[in-house]
Scaffold this motif. Structure first.
Motif, PDB file in Angstrom:
ATOM      1  N   TYR A 118       0.825  -1.209   0.000  1.00 39.29           N
ATOM      2  CA  TYR A 118       0.000   0.000   0.000  1.00 39.29           C
ATOM      3  C   TYR A 118       0.858   1.258   0.000  1.00 39.29           C
ATOM      4  N   GLU A 119       1.888   1.299   0.824  1.00 35.63           N
ATOM      5  CA  GLU A 119       2.673   2.526   0.962  1.00 35.63           C
ATOM      6  C   GLU A 119       3.321   2.913  -0.364  1.00 35.63           C
ATOM      7  N   PHE A 120       3.878   1.927  -1.076  1.00 32.01           N
ATOM      8  CA  PHE A 120       4.510   2.228  -2.362  1.00 32.01           C
ATOM      9  C   PHE A 120       3.477   2.753  -3.346  1.00 32.01           C
ATOM     10  N   ALA A 121       2.332   2.091  -3.428  1.00 26.26           N
ATOM     11  CA  ALA A 121       1.297   2.497  -4.389  1.00 26.26           C
ATOM     12  C   ALA A 121       0.762   3.886  -4.052  1.00 26.26           C
ATOM     13  N   ARG A 122       0.497   4.132  -2.779  1.00 27.40           N
ATOM     14  CA  ARG A 122      -0.048   5.432  -2.388  1.00 27.40           C
ATOM     15  C   ARG A 122       0.935   6.562  -2.670  1.00 27.40           C
ATOM     16  N   LYS A 123       2.183   6.359  -2.303  1.00 23.57           N
ATOM     17  CA  LYS A 123       3.191   7.406  -2.525  1.00 23.57           C
ATOM     18  C   LYS A 123       3.400   7.650  -4.014  1.00 23.57           C
ATOM     19  N   THR A 124       3.449   6.592  -4.799  1.00 19.21           N
ATOM     20  CA  THR A 124       3.660   6.744  -6.239  1.00 19.21           C
ATOM     21  C   THR A 124       2.510   7.518  -6.868  1.00 19.21           C
ATOM     22  N   MET A 125       1.305   7.153  -6.524  1.00 18.03           N
ATOM     23  CA  MET A 125       0.153   7.857  -7.087  1.00 18.03           C
ATOM     24  C   MET A 125       0.125   9.321  -6.637  1.00 18.03           C
ATOM     25  N   ASP A 126       0.420   9.575  -5.384  1.00 14.86           N
ATOM     26  CA  ASP A 126       0.423  10.955  -4.882  1.00 14.86           C
ATOM     27  C   ASP A 126       1.495  11.784  -5.573  1.00 14.86           C
ATOM     28  N   ASP A 127       2.683  11.227  -5.686  1.00 16.86           N
ATOM     29  CA  ASP A 127       3.801  11.958  -6.290  1.00 16.86           C
ATOM     30  C   ASP A 127       3.553  12.267  -7.759  1.00 16.86           C
ATOM     31  N   MET A 128       2.762  11.429  -8.419  1.00 13.88           N
ATOM     32  CA  MET A 128       2.525  11.601  -9.848  1.00 13.88           C
ATOM     33  C   MET A 128       1.257  12.389 -10.154  1.00 13.88           C
ATOM     34  N   GLY A 129       0.624  12.922  -9.109  1.00  9.03           N
ATOM     35  CA  GLY A 129      -0.541  13.774  -9.325  1.00  9.03           C
ATOM     36  C   GLY A 129      -1.871  13.058  -9.244  1.00  9.03           C
ATOM     37  N   TYR A 130      -1.867  11.778  -8.861  1.00  7.16           N
ATOM     38  CA  TYR A 130      -3.116  11.029  -8.750  1.00  7.16           C
ATOM     39  C   TYR A 130      -3.568  10.970  -7.290  1.00  7.16           C
ATOM     40  N   ASP A 131      -3.313  12.046  -6.570  1.00  8.47           N
ATOM     41  CA  ASP A 131      -3.638  12.081  -5.148  1.00  8.47           C
ATOM     42  C   ASP A 131      -5.148  12.003  -4.909  1.00  8.47           C
ATOM     43  N   TYR A 132      -5.944  12.326  -5.912  1.00  2.13           N
ATOM     44  CA  TYR A 132      -7.400  12.265  -5.781  1.00  2.13           C
ATOM     45  C   TYR A 132      -7.923  10.839  -5.870  1.00  2.13           C
ATOM     46  N   MET A 133      -7.083   9.924  -6.295  1.00  4.14           N
ATOM     47  CA  MET A 133      -7.494   8.532  -6.474  1.00  4.14           C
ATOM     48  C   MET A 133      -7.624   7.882  -5.100  1.00  4.14           C
ATOM     49  N   VAL A 134      -8.770   7.326  -4.801  1.00  6.77           N
ATOM     50  CA  VAL A 134      -9.040   6.792  -3.469  1.00  6.77           C
ATOM     51  C   VAL A 134      -8.988   5.271  -3.494  1.00  6.77           C
ATOM     52  N   PHE A 135      -8.123   4.713  -2.652  1.00  9.21           N
ATOM     53  CA  PHE A 135      -8.106   3.264  -2.472  1.00  9.21           C
ATOM     54  C   PHE A 135      -7.620   2.971  -1.056  1.00  9.21           C
ATOM     55  N   GLY A 136      -8.227   1.966  -0.442  1.00  7.57           N
ATOM     56  CA  GLY A 136      -7.848   1.585   0.907  1.00  7.57           C
ATOM     57  C   GLY A 136      -6.731   0.564   0.901  1.00  7.57           C
ATOM     58  N   ASP A 137      -6.342   0.127   2.083  1.00  4.55           N
ATOM     59  CA  ASP A 137      -5.249  -0.846   2.173  1.00  4.55           C
ATOM     60  C   ASP A 137      -5.745  -2.284   2.288  1.00  4.55           C
ATOM     61  N   PHE A 138      -7.084  -2.470   2.283  1.00  5.67           N
ATOM     62  CA  PHE A 138      -7.586  -3.822   2.536  1.00  5.67           C
ATOM     63  C   PHE A 138      -7.249  -4.795   1.416  1.00  5.67           C
ATOM     64  N   HIS A 139      -7.262  -4.319   0.159  1.00  4.42           N
ATOM     65  CA  HIS A 139      -6.889  -5.215  -0.931  1.00  4.42           C
ATOM     66  C   HIS A 139      -5.428  -5.622  -0.800  1.00  4.42           C
ATOM     67  N   PHE A 140      -4.604  -4.718  -0.365  1.00  2.50           N
ATOM     68  CA  PHE A 140      -3.178  -5.009  -0.215  1.00  2.50           C
ATOM     69  C   PHE A 140      -2.954  -6.049   0.881  1.00  2.50           C
ATOM     70  N   LYS A 141      -3.844  -6.050   1.870  1.00  2.34           N
ATOM     71  CA  LYS A 141      -3.727  -7.025   2.956  1.00  2.34           C
ATOM     72  C   LYS A 141      -4.329  -8.369   2.571  1.00  2.34           C
ATOM     73  N   ASP A 142      -5.431  -8.322   1.772  1.00  2.00           N
ATOM     74  CA  ASP A 142      -6.141  -9.552   1.431  1.00  2.00           C
ATOM     75  C   ASP A 142      -5.539 -10.290   0.246  1.00  2.00           C
ATOM     76  N   ASP A 143      -4.908  -9.553  -0.662  1.00  5.46           N
ATOM     77  CA  ASP A 143      -4.365 -10.168  -1.876  1.00  5.46           C
ATOM     78  C   ASP A 143      -3.099 -10.963  -1.576  1.00  5.46           C
ATOM     79  N   LEU A 144      -2.638 -11.663  -2.596  1.00  5.03           N
ATOM     80  CA  LEU A 144      -1.391 -12.409  -2.511  1.00  5.03           C
ATOM     81  C   LEU A 144      -0.272 -11.499  -2.007  1.00  5.03           C
ATOM     82  N   GLN A 145       0.458 -11.967  -1.003  1.00  7.10           N
ATOM     83  CA  GLN A 145       1.560 -11.196  -0.427  1.00  7.10           C
ATOM     84  C   GLN A 145       2.876 -11.558  -1.118  1.00  7.10           C
TER      85      GLN A 145
END
Length: 999
Positions: free
Chosen positions: A252-279
């Motif tokens: 989650y942290e990598f995806a959130r930071k990448t999206m924020d840094d690239m201007g997609y800060d308005y894109m909303v996603f939680g961390d539950f998929h990152f926890k539930d999906d294949l690790q």
């Protein structure tokens, strides 16, 4: 309207392909064929492959025609749309429609095939046969130069169910299926329809269609389930197997930071998929086990990057709670995951790729050893399937090496570059509105969005073409027909035309404004000698104010023969442009050249003359008076403490003194419009200033300033202080309330609320750029009625005020606006005064062939010549809805006797994905609003679209719905009550496009 797609019989598909190619030179609307070099084959899964690219499992591999269109344009690796145990009506009921939104980054809320699984199998087998025959018949490549890859999901139990298991077995060996036999027999029975394909070629078409599969799993699928599916496909089916991976593997942290840094800060996603999906820690050992198993079985194993990235629906983008993001924003995540896995496996893990691949990155992806590469979002944009041609040519230009591993360092560099690549970084500003307010007509719908978006409807496609040919004088003549200020607008125009340009959906708009300036600069010396007043018509008009609106008014009036006098209180003509706009934005020489046009026409310009009484002018014998004094009353912003400076006063002083204005070291500019940007840049150039801060209560994304002006300000070192609302100025500091953005509305604008916190900004001087006001007192003193906001009450159709013969144009009419809107007002007033039209349109340049040759070709801006090559001439050929329909359900029809191609919608091919709505320049959805061909009366009854069903092609008897009323029609009867244009359209379909009619 029914969203259920009807599968066409093989006979209809083959007749369609052969007839369209013979009579139109196209295949499913694709105008350019990609012919592979058969001696440059690659190899994967021990089969040949002519290009390592193709359509991803999704909207472009659901129907036979989708696959055929892809192949014709250059695709050779086909990841067929995923099948699962839920299918047909059951699945369709779960998909909200529209289900695709791809006007910038992509989103969708559809996943596996909407057909029944046996139908999907039939579509793929029909496509298999058609590709084999057209490869030879149309000289497109070798008959073994492409591959099909099945995609299956989403759990082992479902894959083992009889219908999915039968699908897998049949795709591996199809000779005993009824559809395989039917296709083969039709080809044998109709071999005489081919010029190059022989009976032996047909007999040789292999029945072992697929030897590879891609596993698609839903979010939250446990690792043991994924591995069990792979084991099943390896051990029981002996299939080379890819596993689709999700970007959630990155964390989650990598995806959130990448999206924020690239201007997609308005894109909303939680961390539950990152926890539930294949690790990641579970994925790596699993991949190693599967690689070992594949090696043991002499099969290939790899991963497919990437599957879906779920985000929340927050602005009603699609009728769902969650949607899957794709395209340019997915690329930095997907390619980063590819790089990470490649490093983990030292480049030895095979990676198939999808996730934001397009023309601009596909060669680098393949060059790293990551292939095959499949795409979707780029095909959903104008150009559509034809985009494959340019991608294939680019990838194959230097040859693709046989796979011996991945260049990990190169892939890691690509992943890093992606985070800063302009093709993937989000624009600072939200997308502007790109649709007109009018609805798409049933007939004659092509127009140039740039010209429609221009307030004076300049003949942009005409002068862009002329400038590209180097005929600058003629280009300038075309510009001057409607635009009195080519130098000023060529430099300062707000260029709404460019926001509307279809090229925005390719890469960047045609640089219309700069092309205009180039034409003006290079054509001026020739054209100025030709300028003269029109034949005198006896009209005598006074113009008050020599700013853009006043100059333009004088230009159109004098050109038409009126005697014009301009009264200007300053010493030179030019108004705000000369006395306020900084010299680094526009030179006095450019202003002088625009003024010279009216001087050549004999317009008298009385400078240093302030008019206070309009009635006194009328008493001097003027038939009409145009007031063009602008919005010259300073706007203000009161602080609780401290004084501010008006932006226009500062800019005037800055220009008059050459930047020698006493501001101190720290300057704050309050505002977010274009004037604020000019002010900040001027302050940065002022003597003694060290820091300029731009304070705004929202973020840059929501500033009204144009994006190019924002970028210039950033480049010059102005420091943005976002989310601050000014309160008071005291002791060299501006106290501000801290704000925070709230949720966005449907237009994409975020609300803003106070946080309760404050922040101080160093400020020796605060300059306010919050808009100017119209001269209400002047209007009232001259008997001009004003509204409750102090603006003159005017007739929008004439610009005339309550005072007879007195007109108000430009900023003074409605408040601060654009230069080109001032020119529009001048045209309207001049036409009203003269009583006749004063401008005329120009012929649309080029040929249809020229237009089609530019479609789907991505090419960035360089100079006037390249802009001409990039201009798509949409008012000759638009067809955006045709391009972007994955199912080819929007068709361009040539109708005898009609100059413009007509677009019809084919109901039985449509699943209401809604993609055509995004790109139609009208405020409409073609799949609902274009004249529709129905397969039957029953389908018509299941729809509300205007359209027709052909009951008897021989007699041309039809059922027609028009304006909601259904009637019988005989299309070739000139006396039939049906509108002539629609009658001709129906006849054209029956006579020349009979393959569209479902039997």
């Amino acid at each position: 309207m029914s969203e259920v797609m009807t599968c066409m019989p093989f006979e209809q598909l083959m007749n369609w392909v052969l007839e369209e190619k013979k009579t139109k030179g196209t295949v499913f609307g694709q105008h350019r064929a990609y012919a592979a070099e058969t001696d440059r084959k690659l190899n994967i899964f021990e089969r040949n492959l002519e290009t390592p690219i193709g359509p991803a499992a999704g909207p472009h591999t659901q129907l036979t025609q989708n696959i055929v269109a892809s192949y014709y344009a250059g695709a050779r690796f086909f990841e067929l749309k995923t099948v699962q145990k839920m299918d047909g009506a059951e699945l369709a009921a779960c998909i909200n429609r529209p289900c695709i939104l791809a006007d910038d980054e992509g989103y969708n809320c559809e996943w596996s095939t909407e057909l029944y699984v046996p139908q999907a199998m039939g579509e793929y087998i029909k496509a298999w046969f058609i590709l084999h025959v057209i490869a030879k018949e149309f000289d497109l490549g070798a008959q073994d130069g492409f591959q099909f890859n099945i995609s299956v999901g989403y759990d082992l139990a479902g894959i083992k169910e009889p219908k999915v298991n039968t699908f897998i077995d049949s795709m591996m060996e199809a000779k005993d299926t009824e559809i395989f036999k039917e296709c083969k027999q039709w080809l044998l029975d109709n071999v005489d329809k081919f010029e190059k394909v022989t009976k032996e070629d047909i007999e040789a078409i292999p029945s072992d269609i697929c030897n590879s599969a891609t596993i698609s799993t839903l979010h939250g699928c446990p690792p043991n389930e994924i591995e069990s599916i792979a084991n099943h496909l390896f051990k029981e089916k002996h299939l080379n197997t890819f596993i689709k991976c999700n970007p959630t593997l990155l964390g989650y942290e990598f995806a959130r930071k990448t999206m924020d840094d690239m201007g997609y800060d308005y894109m909303v996603f939680g961390d539950f998929h990152f926890k539930d999906d294949l690790q990641y820690e579970d994925a790596i050992p699993m991949f190693k086990r599967l690689q070992a198993l594949a090696d043991e079985l002499n099969l290939a194993f790899g991963v497919k990057i990437t599957n879906t990235f779920p985000v929340d629906v927050t602005r009603n983008e699609l009728p769902s709670e969650e949607m899957y993001m794709s395209g340019k924003s997915l690329f930095p995540l997907s390619i980063s995951l590819a790089a990470r896995l490649s490093r983990e496996f030292d480049g030895k893990l095979r990676i198939a790729y999808s996730g934001g691949a397009d023309y601009y990155n596909i060669d680098r992806i393949v060059g790293c050893g990551v292939w095959p590469v499949t795409v979707a979002t780029t095909l959903l944009k104008p150009g559509g399937y034809q985009r494959f041609t340019q991608m294939a040519e680019k990838v194959m230009a230097d040859g693709v090496k046989e796979w011996k591993g991945i260049d990990v360092a190169a892939l890691e560099q690509l992943a890093e570059d992606a985070k800063k690549d302009a093709h993937h970084v989000k624009s600072i500003k939200p997308l502007p509105k790109r649709k007109t307010d009018s609805e798409v007509p049933l007939l004659d719908c092509f127009f140039a969005p740039c010209e429609e978006g221009c307030p004076i409807h300049q003949d942009i496609t005409t002068y862009v073409k002329l400038a590209g040919e180097g005929d600058y004088a003629q280009a300038l003549r075309v510009i001057l027909e409607k635009n009195a200020l080519p130098f000023i607008t060529g430099t300062l125009c707000a260029h709404n035309c460019m926001y509307k340009c279809t090229r925005n959906f390719y890469e960047e708009p045609v640089n219309i404004r700069n092309t205009k300036l180039i034409a003006a600069q290079n054509g001026y010396d020739t054209v100025i000698g030709e300028i003269k007043a029109g034949t005198a018509d006896g009209k005598k008009v006074a113009v008050v104010g020599a700013g853009p609106a006043g100059i333009a008014s004088a230009y159109f009036l004098a050109r038409a023969g009126a005697s014009v006098t301009v009264f200007e209180k300053e010493e030179k003509a030019g108004g705000v442009i000369r006395y306020v706009i900084p010299g680094f934005r526009i030179s006095d020489d450019a202003i002088d050249k625009d003024v010279s046009f009216i001087q050549k026409m004999g317009v008298e310009i009385k400078t240093g003359t302030e008019v206070k009484s309009v009635q006194e002018l009328k008493a001097q014998g003027y038939d009409a008076v145009i007031v063009a004094t602008g919005a010259n009353k300073p706007g203000t912003l009161k602080l609780e403490k401290g004084e501010t400076i008006n932006a226009l006063k500062f800019l005037r002083d800055f220009k008059a003194t050459g930047g020698k204005v006493a501001l101190g070291k720290n300057v704050v500019v309050i505002g977010g419009g274009n004037t604020a940007m000019d002010t900040a840049r001027a302050a940065k150039r002022t003597e003694g200033v060290e820091h300029v801060y731009l304070v705004y209560r929202r973020t840059k994304r929501y500033m009204p300033a144009a994006e190019d002006e924002l970028l210039e300000v950033l480049e010059e070192g102005v420091e943005f202080k976002e989310l601050l609302s000014p309160v008071s100025l005291e002791n060299g500091k501006l106290l501000c309330k801290k704000m925070e953005l709230g949720s966005m509305d449907a237009s994409g604008r975020a609300g803003v609320t106070e946080t309760g916190e404050t922040e101080e900004v160093l400020a020796d001087t605060v300059i306010v750029a919050v808009g100017e006001k119209v001269p209400t007192e002047f209007y009232e003193a001259n008997g001009i009625a004003v509204n409750e906001r102090g603006k003159a009450r005017i007739n929008d159709k004439t610009m005339e005020t309550s005072a007879e013969g007195v007109y108000v144009v430009g900023d003074g009419a409605r408040g601060a606006a654009t230069i080109v809107e001032a020119i529009r007002d001048a045209q309207v007033a001049a036409k009203a005064i003269l009583g006749h039209d004063i401008v005329k349109g120009q012929p649309v340049p080029g040929t249809e062939k020229d237009c089609y040759s530019k479609k789907a070709i991505l090419k960035e801006s360089k100079d006037a010549a390249s802009e001409s090559e990039r201009c798509l001439t949409c008012n000759k050929v638009c067809e955006n809805c045709v391009d972007v329909c994955p199912n080819r359900a929007n068709i361009s029809i040539k109708v005898p006797g009609m100059a413009m191609n007509q677009v019809i919608h084919v109901d039985y091919m449509c699943n209401e994905c809604g993609n055509c709505k995004s790109f139609c320049p009208y405020a409409s959805a073609p799949y609902k609003d274009k004249f529709t061909l129905f397969a039957s009366e029953a389908d018509m009854a299941d729809s509300t679209n205007d359209g027709f069903a052909v009951i008897n092609p021989e007699t041309k008897e039809c059922k027609v719905r028009l304006l909601g009323q259904i009637s019988d029609c005989k299309a070739d009867d000139a006396n039939d009550k049906l509108y002539e244009g629609l009658r001709r359209l129906i006849c054209a379909v029956i006579d020349d496009y009979s393959y569209l009619i479902m039997k």
